[in-house]
Structure formats: C-alpha cells, structure tokens
Design an enzyme around this catalytic site. Structure first.
Site, PDB file in Angstrom:
ATOM      1  N   ASP A  97      -3.197  -6.006  13.429  1.00 13.98           N
ATOM      2  CA  ASP A  97      -3.481  -4.603  13.725  1.00 13.98           C
ATOM      3  C   ASP A  97      -4.170  -4.511  15.073  1.00 13.98           C
ATOM      4  OD1 ASP A  97      -2.781  -3.526  11.018  1.00 13.98           O
ATOM      5  OD2 ASP A  97      -4.459  -4.800  10.421  1.00 13.98           O
ATOM      6  N   GLU A 119      -5.491 -13.604   8.814  1.00 17.35           N
ATOM      7  CA  GLU A 119      -4.643 -13.161   7.711  1.00 17.35           C
ATOM      8  C   GLU A 119      -3.163 -13.325   8.076  1.00 17.35           C
ATOM      9  OE1 GLU A 119      -3.911  -9.109   5.051  1.00 17.35           O
ATOM     10  OE2 GLU A 119      -5.413  -9.088   6.631  1.00 17.35           O
ATOM     11  N   ASP A 164       4.568  -4.512   6.564  1.00 17.66           N
ATOM     12  CA  ASP A 164       3.303  -4.710   7.276  1.00 17.66           C
ATOM     13  C   ASP A 164       3.126  -6.205   7.556  1.00 17.66           C
ATOM     14  OD1 ASP A 164       0.378  -5.442   7.341  1.00 17.66           O
ATOM     15  OD2 ASP A 164       0.173  -3.267   7.305  1.00 17.66           O
ATOM     16  N   ARG A 189       0.855  -1.195   0.000  1.00 23.89           N
ATOM     17  CA  ARG A 189       0.000   0.000   0.000  1.00 23.89           C
ATOM     18  C   ARG A 189       0.892   1.246   0.000  1.00 23.89           C
ATOM     19  NH1 ARG A 189      -3.477  -1.185   4.457  1.00 23.89           N
ATOM     20  NH2 ARG A 189      -4.754  -2.258   2.904  1.00 23.89           N
TER      21      ARG A 189
END
Length: 176
Positions: free
Chosen positions: A107, A123, A103, A23
């Site tokens: 989160d 994930e 990343d 991203r």
C-alpha cells in the site's frame, strides 16, 4: 447483466491471489462509470474482514478504480486534509453491482502534503512466498508502484487538485 450507473450502489470485494475473500465494503455510491474507470464514494460504510470481524469507516472517502492500472486509490476527507490510501492490486472487474479486485498487500499512504510511505512490504514478501507469486507479477506490481508515485508527484488523476473535493460535492448532492 447490466453494470450499474451513477447513483447506483455497489459492493466492493477484495480478494487475495489464492482466490480467498479478503475484505468487503457494503455500500459505495457510484459517482461515475466509464469503460475503464469507476469513481465511487462512501461514508460510514460497513466493512467485513475475511475472519468475520466488522468495522465502519470513519470518514467520507472517494474511491478511484481503473481497468488498466494495478492499483486503486481511496481519498479520505479528514479535518486536517485529504489522506490517500492506495492498494497495489489487480485491475478491477465489475460484475453487476459488485466491483472485484485482488489485493497484493503493498500500500502507498499519501499525506496531505503529498509525501508518501510504502507500507506492508513484509506482508507482501510473506504472501509472495506462500501464494507463489510469479516473478512477472512481482515486476508488474513494483512498476505500478513507480507509476503511482509518478501520478502523486505530477498531481495526476485522483491526486489532481480538487479531484476529491469535486467528487465529494457530487456525492453530497446524491444524498438529498
């Protein structure tokens, strides 16, 4: 190459463990840069996903990055309070006007009342298997989640009362 100073614009690039771009945030204003930290701000900035899709952030955000922490913190200013989105990630590097990190999917979402939820564990487990994360990395990331939770509970660093508001006020002065 000289790293950018306050008032400069930087691009934020998040990668995955396998080196693939994840991203990109196009414009973030640097509010403060030290040897170990970068504090930035953006509002309605263009974000491009790895598949080419784009979107624009909805609210002002204060971003906190550290060279020795395996997380970064985004404080989003919403009408009903400050929400934090914390990426479990590698420490950042700054190359010119580009801030880069890896990343790692996990989160921590923190609400205005300072309660929090750990997100994206499925994930993370999938990517850990697919990209063969070493056990040492797994240990570091989960230790850093505990460190991050401790910061939240102690109201430390970017979670300190007034931190986001103070830096947002500074950002507004840069827009004049």
């Amino acid at each position: 190459m000289v790293a950018p100073d306050a008032r400069s614009e930087m691009v934020i690039r998040a990668y995955k463990h396998n080196g693939k771009l994840h991203r990109v945030w196009k414009n973030t204003t640097i509010l403060k840069r030290t040897e170990k930290t970068v504090i930035g701000a953006n509002d309605k900035t263009l974000v491009t996903e790895s598949d080419g899709r784009t979107w624009v952030t909805r609210e002002p955000a204060i971003c906190y990055f550290h060279t020795e922490r395996w997380f970064n913190v985004i404080g989003m200013l919403r009408d009903n309070g400050i929400y934090y989105y914390c990426n479990i990630s590698s420490p950042f590097i700054l190359e010119g006007n580009v801030l880069k990190y890896i990343d790692y999917d996990l989160d921590l979402k923190i609400y205005p009342d300072m309660t929090f939820d750990l997100l994206d564990e499925d994930e993370y487990e999938e990517h850990k298997r697919l990209m063969d994360y070493p056990p040492k990395l797994d240990k570091i990331l989960y230790e850093q989640i505990e460190e991050l939770k401790s910061w939240v509970l102690q109201r430390k660093g970017p979670f300190a009362p007034g931190f986001v508001d103070q830096w947002y006020e500074r950002f507004l002065t840069y827009l004049w």
